[in-house]
Design a protein around this motif. Structure first.
Motif, PDB file in Angstrom:
ATOM      1  N   VAL A 147       0.501  -1.524   0.070  1.00 40.19           N
ATOM      2  CA  VAL A 147      -0.208  -0.579   0.339  1.00 40.19           C
ATOM      3  C   VAL A 147       0.699   1.320  -0.162  1.00 40.19           C
ATOM      4  CG1 VAL A 147      -1.613   1.169   1.307  1.00 40.19           C
ATOM      5  CG2 VAL A 147      -1.874  -0.856   1.184  1.00 40.19           C
ATOM      6  N   ALA A 148       0.411   2.454  -1.434  1.00 36.51           N
ATOM      7  CA  ALA A 148       0.979   3.300  -0.692  1.00 36.51           C
ATOM      8  C   ALA A 148       0.548   4.392  -0.464  1.00 36.51           C
ATOM      9  CB  ALA A 148       1.716   3.694  -2.437  1.00 36.51           C
ATOM     10  N   GLU A 149      -0.768   4.114  -0.497  1.00 34.17           N
ATOM     11  CA  GLU A 149      -1.181   5.515  -0.266  1.00 34.17           C
ATOM     12  C   GLU A 149      -2.864   4.481   0.162  1.00 34.17           C
ATOM     13  OE1 GLU A 149      -3.689   9.013  -2.039  1.00 34.17           O
ATOM     14  OE2 GLU A 149      -1.831   8.299  -3.467  1.00 34.17           O
ATOM     15  N   ALA A 150      -3.961   5.137   1.383  1.00 33.89           N
ATOM     16  CA  ALA A 150      -5.179   4.912   1.431  1.00 33.89           C
ATOM     17  C   ALA A 150      -5.755   5.813   2.054  1.00 33.89           C
ATOM     18  CB  ALA A 150      -4.999   4.140   3.028  1.00 33.89           C
ATOM     19  N   GLY A 151      -6.946   6.172   1.673  1.00 34.26           N
ATOM     20  CA  GLY A 151      -8.109   7.119   2.115  1.00 34.26           C
ATOM     21  C   GLY A 151     -10.112   6.162   2.093  1.00 34.26           C
ATOM     22  N   LEU A 152      -9.975   6.831   2.906  1.00 35.19           N
ATOM     23  CA  LEU A 152     -11.340   6.039   2.885  1.00 35.19           C
ATOM     24  C   LEU A 152     -12.569   7.484   3.785  1.00 35.19           C
ATOM     25  CD1 LEU A 152     -11.565   2.770   5.166  1.00 35.19           C
ATOM     26  CD2 LEU A 152     -12.244   3.399   2.709  1.00 35.19           C
ATOM     27  N   ARG A 153     -13.029   7.377   3.188  1.00 32.33           N
ATOM     28  CA  ARG A 153     -13.996   8.599   3.524  1.00 32.33           C
ATOM     29  C   ARG A 153     -15.784   7.717   4.443  1.00 32.33           C
ATOM     30  NH1 ARG A 153     -18.462  10.403  -0.608  1.00 32.33           N
ATOM     31  NH2 ARG A 153     -19.846  12.422   1.134  1.00 32.33           N
TER      32      ARG A 153
ATOM     33  N   ILE B 217     -18.073  -0.317   0.859  1.00 31.12           N
ATOM     34  CA  ILE B 217     -18.109  -0.977   2.102  1.00 31.12           C
ATOM     35  C   ILE B 217     -19.714  -0.286   2.496  1.00 31.12           C
ATOM     36  CG2 ILE B 217     -18.045  -1.455   4.565  1.00 31.12           C
ATOM     37  CD1 ILE B 217     -15.106  -0.500   4.370  1.00 31.12           C
ATOM     38  N   HIS B 218     -20.377  -1.373   2.331  1.00 29.18           N
ATOM     39  CA  HIS B 218     -21.714  -1.449   1.965  1.00 29.18           C
ATOM     40  C   HIS B 218     -22.774  -2.331   3.540  1.00 29.18           C
ATOM     41  CE1 HIS B 218     -21.424   0.320  -1.937  1.00 29.18           C
ATOM     42  NE2 HIS B 218     -23.113   0.500  -1.502  1.00 29.18           N
ATOM     43  N   ARG B 219     -23.523  -1.787   4.368  1.00 31.97           N
ATOM     44  CA  ARG B 219     -24.173  -2.632   4.845  1.00 31.97           C
ATOM     45  C   ARG B 219     -25.737  -2.646   4.669  1.00 31.97           C
ATOM     46  NH1 ARG B 219     -24.197   0.524   9.632  1.00 31.97           N
ATOM     47  NH2 ARG B 219     -25.231   1.699   8.444  1.00 31.97           N
ATOM     48  N   GLY B 220     -25.891  -4.215   3.977  1.00 29.24           N
ATOM     49  CA  GLY B 220     -27.125  -3.712   3.300  1.00 29.24           C
ATOM     50  C   GLY B 220     -27.454  -2.992   1.791  1.00 29.24           C
ATOM     51  N   GLU B 221     -28.240  -2.044   1.404  1.00 22.18           N
ATOM     52  CA  GLU B 221     -28.330  -1.267   0.345  1.00 22.18           C
ATOM     53  C   GLU B 221     -27.127   0.046   1.016  1.00 22.18           C
ATOM     54  OE1 GLU B 221     -29.235  -1.671  -2.800  1.00 22.18           O
ATOM     55  OE2 GLU B 221     -28.920  -4.060  -1.674  1.00 22.18           O
ATOM     56  N   GLN B 222     -27.693   0.058   2.186  1.00 19.24           N
ATOM     57  CA  GLN B 222     -26.508   1.819   2.395  1.00 19.24           C
ATOM     58  C   GLN B 222     -24.944   1.653   2.159  1.00 19.24           C
ATOM     59  OE1 GLN B 222     -26.758   2.887   6.863  1.00 19.24           O
ATOM     60  NE2 GLN B 222     -26.822   4.741   5.577  1.00 19.24           N
ATOM     61  N   LEU B 223     -23.976   2.140   1.559  1.00 21.24           N
ATOM     62  CA  LEU B 223     -23.163   2.648   1.608  1.00 21.24           C
ATOM     63  C   LEU B 223     -22.364   3.485   2.716  1.00 21.24           C
ATOM     64  CD1 LEU B 223     -20.333   3.112  -0.718  1.00 21.24           C
ATOM     65  CD2 LEU B 223     -21.115   4.911  -1.373  1.00 21.24           C
ATOM     66  N   VAL B 224     -21.608   3.314   3.658  1.00 17.47           N
ATOM     67  CA  VAL B 224     -21.276   3.448   5.090  1.00 17.47           C
ATOM     68  C   VAL B 224     -19.629   3.502   4.956  1.00 17.47           C
ATOM     69  CG1 VAL B 224     -22.667   1.551   5.734  1.00 17.47           C
ATOM     70  CG2 VAL B 224     -20.443   1.212   5.814  1.00 17.47           C
ATOM     71  N   ALA B 225     -19.111   3.372   3.592  1.00 18.83           N
ATOM     72  CA  ALA B 225     -17.735   3.848   3.379  1.00 18.83           C
ATOM     73  C   ALA B 225     -17.316   3.838   1.580  1.00 18.83           C
ATOM     74  CB  ALA B 225     -16.999   3.259   3.965  1.00 18.83           C
ATOM     75  N   GLU B 226     -16.619   4.898   1.368  1.00 16.38           N
ATOM     76  CA  GLU B 226     -15.989   4.584  -0.238  1.00 16.38           C
ATOM     77  C   GLU B 226     -14.743   5.107   0.303  1.00 16.38           C
ATOM     78  OE1 GLU B 226     -18.327   6.647  -2.596  1.00 16.38           O
ATOM     79  OE2 GLU B 226     -18.719   8.916  -1.682  1.00 16.38           O
ATOM     80  N   GLY B 227     -13.764   4.730  -0.606  1.00 15.70           N
ATOM     81  CA  GLY B 227     -12.482   5.413  -1.079  1.00 15.70           C
ATOM     82  C   GLY B 227     -11.651   5.188  -2.075  1.00 15.70           C
ATOM     83  N   ALA B 228     -10.184   4.706  -1.446  1.00 19.35           N
ATOM     84  CA  ALA B 228      -9.638   3.728  -2.614  1.00 19.35           C
ATOM     85  C   ALA B 228      -7.960   4.403  -1.986  1.00 19.35           C
ATOM     86  CB  ALA B 228      -9.208   5.229  -4.367  1.00 19.35           C
ATOM     87  N   ASN B 229      -7.586   3.050  -2.099  1.00 21.30           N
ATOM     88  CA  ASN B 229      -6.299   2.804  -1.995  1.00 21.30           C
ATOM     89  C   ASN B 229      -5.397   2.566  -3.939  1.00 21.30           C
ATOM     90  OD1 ASN B 229      -6.528   2.470   0.644  1.00 21.30           O
ATOM     91  ND2 ASN B 229      -6.235   0.463   1.042  1.00 21.30           N
ATOM     92  N   ARG B 230      -4.293   2.910  -3.351  1.00 18.09           N
ATOM     93  CA  ARG B 230      -2.823   3.213  -4.194  1.00 18.09           C
ATOM     94  C   ARG B 230      -1.891   2.314  -3.719  1.00 18.09           C
ATOM     95  NH1 ARG B 230       1.610   5.339  -5.618  1.00 18.09           N
ATOM     96  NH2 ARG B 230       1.801   7.113  -3.905  1.00 18.09           N
ATOM     97  N   TYR B 231      -2.398   0.582  -4.794  1.00 17.45           N
ATOM     98  CA  TYR B 231      -0.694  -0.019  -4.423  1.00 17.45           C
ATOM     99  C   TYR B 231       0.287  -0.235  -5.543  1.00 17.45           C
ATOM    100  CZ  TYR B 231      -4.472  -2.405  -1.588  1.00 17.45           C
ATOM    101  OH  TYR B 231      -5.843  -2.631  -1.294  1.00 17.45           O
ATOM    102  N   VAL B 232       2.041  -0.771  -5.438  1.00 16.55           N
ATOM    103  CA  VAL B 232       2.425  -0.815  -5.475  1.00 16.55           C
ATOM    104  C   VAL B 232       3.148  -2.030  -6.137  1.00 16.55           C
ATOM    105  CG1 VAL B 232       4.825   0.113  -6.898  1.00 16.55           C
ATOM    106  CG2 VAL B 232       3.463   1.614  -5.206  1.00 16.55           C
ATOM    107  N   TRP B 233       3.121  -2.192  -7.111  1.00 10.87           N
ATOM    108  CA  TRP B 233       3.743  -3.747  -7.223  1.00 10.87           C
ATOM    109  C   TRP B 233       5.124  -3.731  -7.086  1.00 10.87           C
ATOM    110  CZ3 TRP B 233       0.722  -7.990  -8.279  1.00 10.87           C
ATOM    111  CH2 TRP B 233      -0.295  -7.358  -9.025  1.00 10.87           C
ATOM    112  N   VAL B 234       5.636  -4.940  -6.469  1.00 11.01           N
ATOM    113  CA  VAL B 234       7.395  -5.156  -6.180  1.00 11.01           C
ATOM    114  C   VAL B 234       7.542  -6.263  -6.460  1.00 11.01           C
ATOM    115  CG1 VAL B 234       6.860  -3.686  -4.251  1.00 11.01           C
ATOM    116  CG2 VAL B 234       6.924  -4.940  -3.868  1.00 11.01           C
ATOM    117  N   ARG B 235       9.045  -6.582  -6.807  1.00 13.86           N
ATOM    118  CA  ARG B 235      10.140  -7.580  -6.673  1.00 13.86           C
ATOM    119  C   ARG B 235       9.909  -8.145  -5.564  1.00 13.86           C
ATOM    120  NH1 ARG B 235      13.099  -4.879 -10.211  1.00 13.86           N
ATOM    121  NH2 ARG B 235      14.383  -4.402  -8.193  1.00 13.86           N
ATOM    122  N   THR B 236       9.660  -9.639  -5.213  1.00 17.78           N
ATOM    123  CA  THR B 236       9.733  -9.599  -3.528  1.00 17.78           C
ATOM    124  C   THR B 236      11.298 -10.822  -3.300  1.00 17.78           C
ATOM    125  OG1 THR B 236       9.732 -12.338  -4.699  1.00 17.78           O
ATOM    126  CG2 THR B 236       7.768 -11.308  -3.930  1.00 17.78           C
ATOM    127  N   VAL B 237      11.939 -10.299  -4.187  1.00 14.39           N
ATOM    128  CA  VAL B 237      13.323 -10.150  -3.888  1.00 14.39           C
ATOM    129  C   VAL B 237      13.760  -9.512  -3.065  1.00 14.39           C
ATOM    130  CG1 VAL B 237      13.933 -12.219  -5.782  1.00 14.39           C
ATOM    131  CG2 VAL B 237      13.803  -9.694  -6.630  1.00 14.39           C
TER     132      VAL B 237
END
Length: 139
Positions: free
Chosen positions: A61-67, A98-118
């Motif tokens: 995770v390079a950046e995380a954000g939720l509303r 993120i929903h509870r039933g039909e209700q949207l309770v949180a939304e946002g976006a995360n930026r992920y970076v692909w990395v080599r495992t070595v």
């Protein structure tokens, strides 16, 4: 936030210890829910997180954000949905709902970076995974 379609939907039930003294899910736990769902995304792309690691790549995770739109409480049944907002060369933005039933309770976006495992340096994802992500990205 974006017009993406979910690649994964992960249901969960809020546990008592995830709530703060006000009886509401502690804000950081929503990110833990997203992290749990991200393993479902790895499974959708590779079959499992372990299979992804065997291919020599990982995601960080390079950046995380939720509303936060509505409070959740103990025993609420939630669904965490993740979808592709944008695919880059070595990164991607994953939309969160993120929903509870039909209700949207949180939304946002995360930026992920692909990395080599070595060495955990940025690297492009395997081409087959990139193709799946590009197909899921809104046009």
């Amino acid at each position: 936030m974006g017009d993406w379609e979910p690649m994964v939907r992960m249901p969960l039930r809020v546990r008592y210890h995830e709530c703060d003294p006000q009886g509401i899910v502690f804000h950081a736990n929503y990110l833990a829910y997203v992290d749990m769902a991200s393993f479902e995304l790895c499974a959708a792309l590779f079959g499992s997180h372990a299979a992804m690691l065997e291919r020599g790549v990982d995601l960080v995770v390079a950046e995380a954000g939720l509303r936060y739109l509505a409070p959740c409480r103990f025993d609420d049944e939630l669904v965490v949905s993740l979808g592709v907002e944008r695919v880059g060369t070595t990164s991607m933005v994953i939309g969160i709902r993120i929903h509870r039933g039909e209700q949207l309770v949180a939304e946002g976006a995360n930026r992920y970076v692909w990395v080599r495992t070595v060495d955990y340096r940025p690297a492009p994802p395997p081409e087959d995974a990139r193709e799946l992500l590009l197909r899921a990205q809104p046009s």
